[in-house]
Design a protein around this motif. Structure first.
Motif, PDB file in Angstrom:
ATOM      1  N   VAL A 149       4.411   8.552  -5.204  1.00  9.27           N
ATOM      2  CA  VAL A 149       5.023   7.734  -4.147  1.00  9.27           C
ATOM      3  C   VAL A 149       3.956   7.212  -3.181  1.00  9.27           C
ATOM      4  CG1 VAL A 149       7.333   8.739  -4.255  1.00  9.27           C
ATOM      5  CG2 VAL A 149       5.584   9.831  -2.828  1.00  9.27           C
ATOM      6  N   LEU A 150       2.699   7.271  -3.619  1.00 11.51           N
ATOM      7  CA  LEU A 150       1.598   6.715  -2.829  1.00 11.51           C
ATOM      8  C   LEU A 150       0.479   6.297  -3.779  1.00 11.51           C
ATOM      9  CD1 LEU A 150       0.575   6.176   0.088  1.00 11.51           C
ATOM     10  CD2 LEU A 150      -0.549   8.401  -0.009  1.00 11.51           C
ATOM     11  N   TYR A 151      -0.142   5.164  -3.463  1.00 17.38           N
ATOM     12  CA  TYR A 151      -1.267   4.636  -4.256  1.00 17.38           C
ATOM     13  C   TYR A 151      -0.851   4.250  -5.679  1.00 17.38           C
ATOM     14  CZ  TYR A 151      -4.190   6.875  -0.608  1.00 17.38           C
ATOM     15  OH  TYR A 151      -4.764   7.277   0.577  1.00 17.38           O
ATOM     16  N   THR A 152       0.402   3.884  -5.883  1.00 15.63           N
ATOM     17  CA  THR A 152       0.826   3.535  -7.243  1.00 15.63           C
ATOM     18  C   THR A 152       0.361   2.131  -7.616  1.00 15.63           C
ATOM     19  OG1 THR A 152       2.951   2.797  -6.366  1.00 15.63           O
ATOM     20  CG2 THR A 152       2.848   5.031  -7.236  1.00 15.63           C
ATOM     21  N   ASP A 153       0.005   1.978  -8.883  1.00  9.81           N
ATOM     22  CA  ASP A 153      -0.448   0.682  -9.386  1.00  9.81           C
ATOM     23  C   ASP A 153       0.743  -0.174  -9.822  1.00  9.81           C
ATOM     24  OD1 ASP A 153      -3.110   1.158  -8.958  1.00  9.81           O
ATOM     25  OD2 ASP A 153      -3.491   1.912 -10.981  1.00  9.81           O
ATOM     26  N   VAL A 178       3.776   3.502   6.392  1.00  6.40           N
ATOM     27  CA  VAL A 178       3.031   3.277   5.156  1.00  6.40           C
ATOM     28  C   VAL A 178       4.031   2.882   4.073  1.00  6.40           C
ATOM     29  CG1 VAL A 178       1.613   4.341   3.361  1.00  6.40           C
ATOM     30  CG2 VAL A 178       1.200   4.894   5.766  1.00  6.40           C
ATOM     31  N   LEU A 179       3.862   1.666   3.558  1.00  2.00           N
ATOM     32  CA  LEU A 179       4.705   1.181   2.460  1.00  2.00           C
ATOM     33  C   LEU A 179       3.885   1.239   1.177  1.00  2.00           C
ATOM     34  CD1 LEU A 179       7.094  -0.399   1.130  1.00  2.00           C
ATOM     35  CD2 LEU A 179       6.052  -2.492   2.008  1.00  2.00           C
ATOM     36  N   ASP A 180       4.340   2.059   0.244  1.00  2.00           N
ATOM     37  CA  ASP A 180       3.705   2.076  -1.072  1.00  2.00           C
ATOM     38  C   ASP A 180       4.379   0.979  -1.895  1.00  2.00           C
ATOM     39  OD1 ASP A 180       1.835   3.333  -2.948  1.00  2.00           O
ATOM     40  OD2 ASP A 180       3.663   3.745  -4.078  1.00  2.00           O
ATOM     41  N   VAL A 181       3.693  -0.137  -2.005  1.00  2.00           N
ATOM     42  CA  VAL A 181       4.324  -1.378  -2.460  1.00  2.00           C
ATOM     43  C   VAL A 181       4.943  -1.241  -3.849  1.00  2.00           C
ATOM     44  CG1 VAL A 181       3.875  -3.799  -3.042  1.00  2.00           C
ATOM     45  CG2 VAL A 181       2.852  -2.781  -0.997  1.00  2.00           C
ATOM     46  N   ASN A 182       4.200  -0.674  -4.786  1.00  6.14           N
ATOM     47  CA  ASN A 182       4.658  -0.716  -6.181  1.00  6.14           C
ATOM     48  C   ASN A 182       5.732   0.308  -6.521  1.00  6.14           C
ATOM     49  OD1 ASN A 182       2.980  -2.898  -7.071  1.00  6.14           O
ATOM     50  ND2 ASN A 182       1.253  -1.512  -6.837  1.00  6.14           N
ATOM     51  N   SER A 183       5.815   1.393  -5.765  1.00  5.51           N
ATOM     52  CA  SER A 183       6.898   2.350  -6.019  1.00  5.51           C
ATOM     53  C   SER A 183       8.101   2.065  -5.130  1.00  5.51           C
ATOM     54  CB  SER A 183       6.423   3.786  -5.770  1.00  5.51           C
ATOM     55  OG  SER A 183       6.256   4.026  -4.385  1.00  5.51           O
ATOM     56  N   GLY A 184       7.886   1.314  -4.045  1.00  6.36           N
ATOM     57  CA  GLY A 184       8.968   1.042  -3.101  1.00  6.36           C
ATOM     58  C   GLY A 184       9.137   2.137  -2.064  1.00  6.36           C
ATOM     59  N   SER A 185       8.251   3.124  -2.066  1.00  6.28           N
ATOM     60  CA  SER A 185       8.394   4.249  -1.135  1.00  6.28           C
ATOM     61  C   SER A 185       7.913   3.870   0.261  1.00  6.28           C
ATOM     62  CB  SER A 185       7.581   5.441  -1.637  1.00  6.28           C
ATOM     63  OG  SER A 185       8.019   5.795  -2.930  1.00  6.28           O
ATOM     64  N   VAL A 186       8.580   4.432   1.255  1.00  5.62           N
ATOM     65  CA  VAL A 186       8.229   4.180   2.652  1.00  5.62           C
ATOM     66  C   VAL A 186       8.023   5.517   3.350  1.00  5.62           C
ATOM     67  CG1 VAL A 186       9.015   3.217   4.848  1.00  5.62           C
ATOM     68  CG2 VAL A 186       9.545   2.033   2.715  1.00  5.62           C
ATOM     69  N   HIS A 187       6.890   5.655   4.035  1.00  2.81           N
ATOM     70  CA  HIS A 187       6.577   6.894   4.738  1.00  2.81           C
ATOM     71  C   HIS A 187       6.274   6.588   6.201  1.00  2.81           C
ATOM     72  CE1 HIS A 187       6.119   8.384   0.639  1.00  2.81           C
ATOM     73  NE2 HIS A 187       5.221   7.436   0.423  1.00  2.81           N
ATOM     74  N   VAL A 188       6.848   7.387   7.085  1.00  2.47           N
ATOM     75  CA  VAL A 188       6.483   7.325   8.502  1.00  2.47           C
ATOM     76  C   VAL A 188       5.480   8.447   8.731  1.00  2.47           C
ATOM     77  CG1 VAL A 188       7.326   7.377  10.873  1.00  2.47           C
ATOM     78  CG2 VAL A 188       8.782   6.480   9.054  1.00  2.47           C
ATOM     79  N   ILE A 235      -5.459   7.004   5.333  1.00  2.00           N
ATOM     80  CA  ILE A 235      -4.874   6.359   4.144  1.00  2.00           C
ATOM     81  C   ILE A 235      -5.880   5.457   3.428  1.00  2.00           C
ATOM     82  CG2 ILE A 235      -3.268   4.493   3.483  1.00  2.00           C
ATOM     83  CD1 ILE A 235      -1.771   7.028   3.530  1.00  2.00           C
ATOM     84  N   ARG A 236      -6.524   4.586   4.174  1.00  3.05           N
ATOM     85  CA  ARG A 236      -7.473   3.640   3.558  1.00  3.05           C
ATOM     86  C   ARG A 236      -8.741   4.334   3.061  1.00  3.05           C
ATOM     87  NH1 ARG A 236      -4.551  -0.196   1.852  1.00  3.05           N
ATOM     88  NH2 ARG A 236      -3.452  -1.412   3.424  1.00  3.05           N
ATOM     89  N   PRO A 237      -9.393   5.166   3.891  1.00  2.00           N
ATOM     90  CA  PRO A 237     -10.610   5.841   3.402  1.00  2.00           C
ATOM     91  C   PRO A 237     -10.366   6.664   2.138  1.00  2.00           C
ATOM     92  CG  PRO A 237     -10.477   6.040   5.779  1.00  2.00           C
ATOM     93  CD  PRO A 237      -9.191   5.418   5.336  1.00  2.00           C
ATOM     94  N   ILE A 238      -9.262   7.389   2.086  1.00  2.00           N
ATOM     95  CA  ILE A 238      -9.001   8.210   0.893  1.00  2.00           C
ATOM     96  C   ILE A 238      -8.716   7.320  -0.317  1.00  2.00           C
ATOM     97  CG2 ILE A 238      -7.314   9.811  -0.131  1.00  2.00           C
ATOM     98  CD1 ILE A 238      -7.318  11.342   2.498  1.00  2.00           C
ATOM     99  N   GLU A 239      -8.014   6.221  -0.094  1.00  2.00           N
ATOM    100  CA  GLU A 239      -7.777   5.280  -1.199  1.00  2.00           C
ATOM    101  C   GLU A 239      -9.107   4.777  -1.758  1.00  2.00           C
ATOM    102  OE1 GLU A 239      -4.867   1.511  -2.074  1.00  2.00           O
ATOM    103  OE2 GLU A 239      -5.889   1.515  -0.151  1.00  2.00           O
ATOM    104  N   MET A 260      -1.011  -0.233  -4.474  1.00  2.00           N
ATOM    105  CA  MET A 260      -1.172  -1.085  -3.290  1.00  2.00           C
ATOM    106  C   MET A 260      -0.397  -0.471  -2.126  1.00  2.00           C
ATOM    107  SD  MET A 260      -0.037  -5.033  -2.847  1.00  2.00           S
ATOM    108  CE  MET A 260      -0.819  -6.075  -1.670  1.00  2.00           C
ATOM    109  N   VAL A 261      -1.089  -0.342  -1.008  1.00  2.00           N
ATOM    110  CA  VAL A 261      -0.487   0.266   0.178  1.00  2.00           C
ATOM    111  C   VAL A 261      -0.547  -0.724   1.328  1.00  2.00           C
ATOM    112  CG1 VAL A 261      -0.839   2.043   1.932  1.00  2.00           C
ATOM    113  CG2 VAL A 261      -0.990   2.640  -0.485  1.00  2.00           C
ATOM    114  N   HIS A 262       0.558  -0.833   2.065  1.00  2.00           N
ATOM    115  CA  HIS A 262       0.547  -1.614   3.296  1.00  2.00           C
ATOM    116  C   HIS A 262       0.822  -0.657   4.449  1.00  2.00           C
ATOM    117  CE1 HIS A 262       0.944  -4.836   6.131  1.00  2.00           C
ATOM    118  NE2 HIS A 262       2.183  -4.514   6.425  1.00  2.00           N
ATOM    119  N   ALA A 263      -0.173  -0.489   5.320  1.00  2.00           N
ATOM    120  CA  ALA A 263      -0.025   0.402   6.470  1.00  2.00           C
ATOM    121  C   ALA A 263      -0.040  -0.443   7.739  1.00  2.00           C
ATOM    122  CB  ALA A 263      -1.162   1.415   6.491  1.00  2.00           C
ATOM    123  N   TYR A 264       0.945  -0.235   8.600  1.00  2.00           N
ATOM    124  CA  TYR A 264       1.007  -1.032   9.826  1.00  2.00           C
ATOM    125  C   TYR A 264       1.663  -0.229  10.942  1.00  2.00           C
ATOM    126  CZ  TYR A 264       5.990  -1.885   8.818  1.00  2.00           C
ATOM    127  OH  TYR A 264       7.333  -1.736   8.579  1.00  2.00           O
TER     128      TYR A 264
END
Lengths: 478, 37
Positions: free
Chosen positions: A100-104, A13-23, A32-36, A1-5
């Motif tokens: 650190v991205l797209y983790t379940d 970009v917050l990778d919700v399940n790993s806790g990773s944060v990317h600027v 991010i969304r199309p590739i997901e 799950m990814v939250h991009a804002y």
């Protein structure tokens, strides 16, 4: 799950399940969304750990994704050069490869195991005084009247509470006791005796007590401050901000304002504690939706540890926050975040309770899933020794869980609270904030919906905004 | 990476192996989010 804002010029970009944060920059943000979606169509999930997902090399996958993006998302790809697209896809796949991205979400079974552990109690909120010298309009204790049942906790009940805590704490070493009310300073002699008693238990049982005090401050004096500075791990000082805001909502019994009385006392507390281990804590209501001005006012007075929080009130209360207030309140949080950054950069920063966030050393996932522990690890105690799930349930007799002399007499209630977590609340399943709020406050959920396994909608919306701001602040100050 | 700056890799999954000691402070809306282990 990814939250991009996007916030304040940052793409996050917050990778919700790993806790990773990317600027990220605009191109990665747009991809991010199309590739997901493309990865999910291909592997059933975008997570690299899915069956077969790691077999294709990133180089080969990148070329295939490039073609598919050009075909299916031309409105995105036509904005960027082929080289930039190739580089951005490569970066995204590298993050995915690093998990650190797209983790379940892999925690649901884990929390089931966690629930099977024995229950220990590690914190008590002692309502040391069901009495108060103020008549705050929004007080959940009937403006300090306690529905006619005013009372002070006796030394005997307090000691029994500490004995109950030690006895039920199992192997936990760190225990907490909050002196709460009402106004705890109206029962100060008992507070001192209970601290002394707690300290005497520490060596005997190999425990470490952390005491806290929440006060309206009107009765503070040098003797109390000296003791509190020696013994209290945290002091919460109640003030709503600007004089006119504070005095409208927090009058004395006789109706006069409290601001002029408490400001010099609170400044003394803050300085004597070296601007640490305290909070000036206010409540904002429909009466002061421009609460950023109240935070600014407190910061300008020199306070460094500040919390100003939304009132939780019945919809019919005149000061209740309404649904239509939320967009403006979100703008206020944005404004406050900018002020926070500006003051930090000027070397005159302050901490704001709801913007503090620890992205590197935050709590483990077990803590994040289970939250505050109300009703199992944490209990509220009335002056006569009844146990409740937390201080906010006190007075609702359906939730009396036992008392400090007999212990827990309603294990069914304890079980209900223990089984309440992020996964027991349907609304949390699609929420990016769930590992930062842990499903929200059980008392608010119950008071608004009659069920602790629900969420309080207004609280959720404001919480999500605060987390977005807190992460953006990290980006701005990194 | 040209297009990405990573701020945090807390790795919640790793914390399943070592976490859950319960010695941290009680949180309330520290909150869970800002608490430090």
């Amino acid at each position: 799950m990814v939250h991009a804002y996007k916030n304040n010029g940052y793409d996050i970009v917050l990778d919700v399940n790993s806790g990773s944060v990317h600027v990220v920059d605009d191109i990665v943000f747009d991809l991010i969304r199309p590739i997901e979606e493309l990865l999910t169509n291909r592997f059933g999930t975008a997570d690299i750990t899915a069956d077969g997902a790691a077999d294709t090399t990133d180089e080969a996958l990148s070329a295939e994704l490039f073609s598919e993006l050009k075909e299916k998302y031309s409105e995105v790809t036509e904005k960027y050069s082929e080289q930039d697209l190739t580089d951005a896809i490569s970066d995204i796949l590298e993050l995915r490869r690093g998990e650190v991205l797209y983790t379940d979400d892999v925690y649901e079974n884990y929390v089931e195991d966690f629930k099977e552990r024995g229950t220990v109690v590690k914190a008590l909120c002692l309502n040391i005084a069901h009495d108060c010298n103020l008549r705050c309009k929004y007080c959940f204790a009937d403006e300090g009247e306690y529905h006619g049942r005013r009372a002070l906790m006796s030394e005997e009940v307090g000691k029994a509470a500490l004995d109950f805590l030690v006895k039920n704490s199992g192997g936990r070493k760190n225990l907490e006791v909050d002196f709460f009310g009402g106004e705890p300073l109206m029962n100060w002699e008992v507070v001192k005796k209970l601290v002394e008693y707690g300290r005497s238990l520490e060596k005997e049982y190999d425990k470490n007590f952390r005491f806290t005090l929440t006060t309206n401050g009107t009765l503070l004096n040098d003797e109390i401050l000296e003791f509190a500075n020696k013994e209290m791990g945290n002091i919460v000082l109640s003030i709503d901000g600007r004089k006119e805001v504070n005095d409208k909502m927090r009058p004395m019994k006789g109706g006069q304002g409290t601001y002029d009385t408490i400001i010099p006392k609170f400044k003394k507390v803050a300085e004597s504690r070296h601007q640490l281990r305290y909070f000036v804590r206010g409540t904002f209501t429909h009466n002061n939706l421009d609460f950023c001005e109240d935070v600014k006012h407190l910061a300008d007075l020199g306070f460094k540890q500040i919390s100003v929080e939304p009132v939780v009130a019945k919809p019919e209360d005149w000061y209740a926050i309404k649904e239509e207030d939320i967009p403006y309140l979100c703008e206020q949080y944005d404004e406050l975040a900018k002020l926070y950054i500006q003051r930090q950069k000027e070397g005159n920063g302050f901490n704001f309770f709801h913007f503090n966030i620890d992205l590197e050393g935050g709590p483990c996932v077990a803590k994040r899933l289970s939250g505050c522990g109300s009703g199992c690890e944490y209990l509220g105690v009335t002056p006569w020794g009844d146990l409740y799930p937390c201080h906010q349930f006190v007075g609702n007799e359906d939730f009396i869980m036992g008392n400090v002399f007999e212990g827990i007499t309603r294990p069914d209630l304890q079980k209900m609270f223990k089984e309440s977590n992020v996964y027991s609340r349907p609304e949390c399943q699609k929420c990016f904030a769930r590992y930062y709020c842990s499903g929200g406050c059980a008392a608010n959920a119950y008071n608004f919906n009659g069920d602790i396994n629900t969420t309080y909608k207004t609280g959720c919306e404001l919480q999500r905004k605060r987390i977005e701001c807190a992460i953006m602040i990290k980006a701005a100050l990194s | 990476m040209k297009h990405v700056k990573t701020l945090a890799t807390r790795n919640l999954k790793e914390s399943m192996k070592k976490g859950g000691c319960g010695e941290c402070q009680t949180s309330c809306q520290c909150t869970v989010g800002n608490q430090s282990c």
